[in-house]
Write a protein that holds these residues in place. Structure first.
Motif, PDB file in Angstrom:
ATOM      1  N   PRO A 162       0.832  -1.208   0.000  1.00  0.00           N
ATOM      2  CA  PRO A 162       0.000   0.000   0.000  1.00  0.00           C
ATOM      3  C   PRO A 162       0.866   1.257   0.000  1.00  0.00           C
ATOM      4  O   PRO A 162       1.972   1.261   0.557  1.00  0.00           O
ATOM      5  N   ALA A 163       0.354   2.323  -0.591  1.00  0.00           N
ATOM      6  CA  ALA A 163       1.134   3.555  -0.714  1.00  0.00           C
ATOM      7  C   ALA A 163       1.578   4.089   0.641  1.00  0.00           C
ATOM      8  O   ALA A 163       2.644   4.697   0.765  1.00  0.00           O
ATOM      9  N   ASP A 164       0.764   3.882   1.666  1.00  0.00           N
ATOM     10  CA  ASP A 164       1.084   4.417   2.989  1.00  0.00           C
ATOM     11  C   ASP A 164       1.802   3.400   3.874  1.00  0.00           C
ATOM     12  O   ASP A 164       1.884   3.589   5.096  1.00  0.00           O
ATOM     13  N   HIS A 165       2.347   2.349   3.294  1.00  0.00           N
ATOM     14  CA  HIS A 165       2.976   1.294   4.096  1.00  0.00           C
ATOM     15  C   HIS A 165       4.063   1.846   5.015  1.00  0.00           C
ATOM     16  O   HIS A 165       4.103   1.531   6.210  1.00  0.00           O
ATOM     17  N   PHE A 166       4.960   2.650   4.479  1.00  0.00           N
ATOM     18  CA  PHE A 166       6.095   3.127   5.281  1.00  0.00           C
ATOM     19  C   PHE A 166       5.664   4.190   6.276  1.00  0.00           C
ATOM     20  O   PHE A 166       6.102   4.178   7.432  1.00  0.00           O
ATOM     21  N   GLU A 167       4.805   5.101   5.849  1.00  0.00           N
ATOM     22  CA  GLU A 167       4.426   6.188   6.754  1.00  0.00           C
ATOM     23  C   GLU A 167       3.578   5.695   7.925  1.00  0.00           C
ATOM     24  O   GLU A 167       3.484   6.366   8.950  1.00  0.00           O
ATOM     25  N   ARG A 168       2.981   4.525   7.790  1.00  0.00           N
ATOM     26  CA  ARG A 168       2.229   3.952   8.916  1.00  0.00           C
ATOM     27  C   ARG A 168       3.135   3.220   9.896  1.00  0.00           C
ATOM     28  O   ARG A 168       2.683   2.855  10.990  1.00  0.00           O
ATOM     29  N   GLY A 169       4.397   3.005   9.522  1.00  0.00           N
ATOM     30  CA  GLY A 169       5.261   2.231  10.392  1.00  0.00           C
ATOM     31  C   GLY A 169       6.678   2.756  10.417  1.00  0.00           C
ATOM     32  O   GLY A 169       7.023   3.634  11.203  1.00  0.00           O
ATOM     33  N   MET A 170       7.524   2.250   9.541  1.00  0.00           N
ATOM     34  CA  MET A 170       8.957   2.507   9.599  1.00  0.00           C
ATOM     35  C   MET A 170       9.339   3.975   9.524  1.00  0.00           C
ATOM     36  O   MET A 170      10.323   4.413  10.130  1.00  0.00           O
ATOM     37  N   THR A 171       8.591   4.784   8.775  1.00  0.00           N
ATOM     38  CA  THR A 171       8.933   6.205   8.660  1.00  0.00           C
ATOM     39  C   THR A 171       7.845   7.104   9.234  1.00  0.00           C
ATOM     40  O   THR A 171       7.759   8.283   8.886  1.00  0.00           O
ATOM     41  N   ARG A 172       7.040   6.554  10.138  1.00  0.00           N
ATOM     42  CA  ARG A 172       6.048   7.407  10.811  1.00  0.00           C
ATOM     43  C   ARG A 172       6.769   8.514  11.574  1.00  0.00           C
ATOM     44  O   ARG A 172       6.288   9.637  11.677  1.00  0.00           O
ATOM     45  N   ARG A 173       7.926   8.195  12.088  1.00  0.00           N
ATOM     46  CA  ARG A 173       8.780   9.155  12.787  1.00  0.00           C
ATOM     47  C   ARG A 173      10.213   8.940  12.282  1.00  0.00           C
ATOM     48  O   ARG A 173      11.060   8.384  12.964  1.00  0.00           O
ATOM     49  N   PRO A 174      10.505   9.402  11.055  1.00  0.00           N
ATOM     50  CA  PRO A 174      11.785   9.066  10.416  1.00  0.00           C
ATOM     51  C   PRO A 174      12.971   9.738  11.100  1.00  0.00           C
ATOM     52  O   PRO A 174      12.827  10.752  11.790  1.00  0.00           O
ATOM     53  N   THR A 175      14.136   9.153  10.892  1.00  0.00           N
ATOM     54  CA  THR A 175      15.384   9.808  11.271  1.00  0.00           C
ATOM     55  C   THR A 175      15.760  10.734  10.119  1.00  0.00           C
ATOM     56  O   THR A 175      15.989  10.277   8.998  1.00  0.00           O
ATOM     57  N   LEU A 176      15.799  12.031  10.386  1.00  0.00           N
ATOM     58  CA  LEU A 176      16.062  13.030   9.349  1.00  0.00           C
ATOM     59  C   LEU A 176      17.404  13.682   9.615  1.00  0.00           C
ATOM     60  O   LEU A 176      17.586  14.387  10.617  1.00  0.00           O
ATOM     61  N   LEU A 177      18.361  13.435   8.738  1.00  0.00           N
ATOM     62  CA  LEU A 177      19.685  14.015   8.839  1.00  0.00           C
ATOM     63  C   LEU A 177      19.961  14.826   7.576  1.00  0.00           C
ATOM     64  O   LEU A 177      19.678  14.365   6.467  1.00  0.00           O
ATOM     65  N   PHE A 178      20.498  16.017   7.760  1.00  0.00           N
ATOM     66  CA  PHE A 178      20.713  16.933   6.636  1.00  0.00           C
ATOM     67  C   PHE A 178      22.136  17.464   6.713  1.00  0.00           C
ATOM     68  O   PHE A 178      22.648  17.744   7.796  1.00  0.00           O
ATOM     69  N   ARG A 179      22.777  17.595   5.571  1.00  0.00           N
ATOM     70  CA  ARG A 179      24.153  18.059   5.512  1.00  0.00           C
ATOM     71  C   ARG A 179      24.290  19.222   4.526  1.00  0.00           C
ATOM     72  O   ARG A 179      23.593  19.268   3.505  1.00  0.00           O
ATOM     73  N   VAL A 180      25.206  20.116   4.828  1.00  0.00           N
ATOM     74  CA  VAL A 180      25.633  21.151   3.884  1.00  0.00           C
ATOM     75  C   VAL A 180      27.121  20.926   3.669  1.00  0.00           C
ATOM     76  O   VAL A 180      27.918  21.078   4.598  1.00  0.00           O
ATOM     77  N   PHE A 181      27.503  20.525   2.466  1.00  0.00           N
ATOM     78  CA  PHE A 181      28.890  20.170   2.174  1.00  0.00           C
ATOM     79  C   PHE A 181      29.537  21.193   1.247  1.00  0.00           C
ATOM     80  O   PHE A 181      28.905  21.690   0.300  1.00  0.00           O
ATOM     81  N   HIS A 182      30.806  21.454   1.506  1.00  0.00           N
ATOM     82  CA  HIS A 182      31.597  22.384   0.698  1.00  0.00           C
ATOM     83  C   HIS A 182      32.857  21.671   0.237  1.00  0.00           C
ATOM     84  O   HIS A 182      33.655  21.205   1.057  1.00  0.00           O
ATOM     85  N   TYR A 183      33.033  21.593  -1.072  1.00  0.00           N
ATOM     86  CA  TYR A 183      34.202  20.966  -1.687  1.00  0.00           C
ATOM     87  C   TYR A 183      35.063  22.064  -2.299  1.00  0.00           C
ATOM     88  O   TYR A 183      34.667  22.670  -3.303  1.00  0.00           O
TER      89      TYR A 183
END
Length: 328
Positions: A162-183
């Motif tokens: 189902p389309a909502d499979h992940f949002e009902r379970g594994m990603t209902r409260r996701p781990t959100l990590l964000f980076r700003v990288f400079h090369y």
């Protein structure tokens, strides 16, 4: 010449055209299986959000190192937030030729995850000299997370769920990590901006400036360039999605070589499972294909929670910080 597919994911954002949703989900599933990488158009992140983030990022990295060090990762504790200097992050044991700012979901001190002492959860550190960076990151991140949620609906449908499979379970409260990288430009020709690696979690949504440098290794072993295409996102599958799908989706090795002669910026969002979620495989048909990895890791031998897996990985990237912050 092999090129990554371009997929307009806008139907997955609105979900109001059943035929279009089915078609796009099929394209997402096919690209995830063949390459583990694709370009996402129609992602909903407005041009002005990219422009604000790019301008604020340049201002931050132009600060003296001493000023950036006021928000060094050593001050972030177990939340693992803040700035690291050029060469301060390791990939496969070797220092990368980049500097960066580690950020994530902004969590207050009274959030249950913070109270429980979960690593990688907490408050961000922001530079006083670039006050606009916090607002620019927040607005961009909101839009990028919405794009990730749309992609996860397509991933679920591609797997026959189902389309909502992940949002009902594994990603209902996701781990959100964000980076700003400079090369930075220059350096020895054999110095990678980021060495060969794969990402740990479910999905990475990469925004990048116009200078390029990203490469991905395809199934025949060749490396192909992933040049910028306007403001399209580059989406790639992470290790946990390969594990969850029993090898059906591919977590492809990739690297960065900044040969442009210019400064390069990138902004990856790592959209990953709930820290406490089990990483047991999904009830889907897998594949017998087993592509060799540079690190000889067997993804299908993992177990426990995503947090268990992630901490072991992150500790290898910043071993000194891990010893101090996590007691390893």
């Amino acid at each position: 010449m092999t090129r990554l597919p371009v997929i307009d994911i806008s139907p997955l954002r609105t979900m109001d055209d059943a035929e279009a949703v089915k078609r796009i989900a099929g394209e997402v599933g096919a690209a995830s299986a063949e390459f583990g990488f694709f370009y996402a158009d129609g992602h909903g992140i407005a041009e002005h959000l990219f422009a604000r983030l790019e301008a604020a990022s340049h201002r931050f990295f132009a600060l003296p190192d001493a000023e950036k060090a006021e928000i060094a990762m050593a001050h972030g504790g177990t939340a693992w937030r803040g700035w690291f200097p050029l060469g301060g992050e390791l990939t496969s044991g070797l220092p990368d030729r980049k500097e960066g700012l580690y950020l994530g979901e902004e969590l207050a001190a009274d959030d249950p995850r913070v109270i429980a002492g979960w690593p990688l959860h907490g408050a961000n550190l922001w530079p006083s000299g670039v006050p606009e960076l916090q607002q620019a990151v927040g607005a961009y991140l909101d839009a990028a997370v919405a794009a990730a949620e749309a992609l996860m609906r397509g991933m679920a449908l591609a797997l026959g769920l189902p389309a909502d499979h992940f949002e009902r379970g594994m990603t209902r409260r996701p781990t959100l990590l964000f980076r700003v990288f400079h090369y930075p430009p220059g350096g020895k020709p054999d110095r990678f901006g980021v060495g060969e690696h794969s990402d740990y979690g479910l999905l990475t949504l990469l925004g990048q400036d116009g200078h390029g440098g990203l490469e991905v290794r395809v199934a025949n072993g060749d490396w192909i360039a992933v040049p910028p295409k306007g403001r399209m996102l580059v989406v790639n599958i992470g290790d946990m999605f390969e594990r969850l799908t029993r090898g059906r989706f591919r977590s492809a090795p990739h690297r960065v070589i900044n040969a442009s002669g210019r400064e390069r910026l990138s902004w990856p969002l790592f959209y990953d499972p709930d820290f406490a979620a089990s990483v047991d495989p999904l009830p889907v048909a897998g594949t017998e294909r087993s592509l060799p990895r540079w690190d000889d890791v067997d993804l299908h031998a993992a177990g426990g929670t995503y947090g268990d897996y992630l901490l072991g990985k992150v500790g290898k990237v910043f071993p000194d910080l891990a010893a101090k912050a996590l007691g390893d």
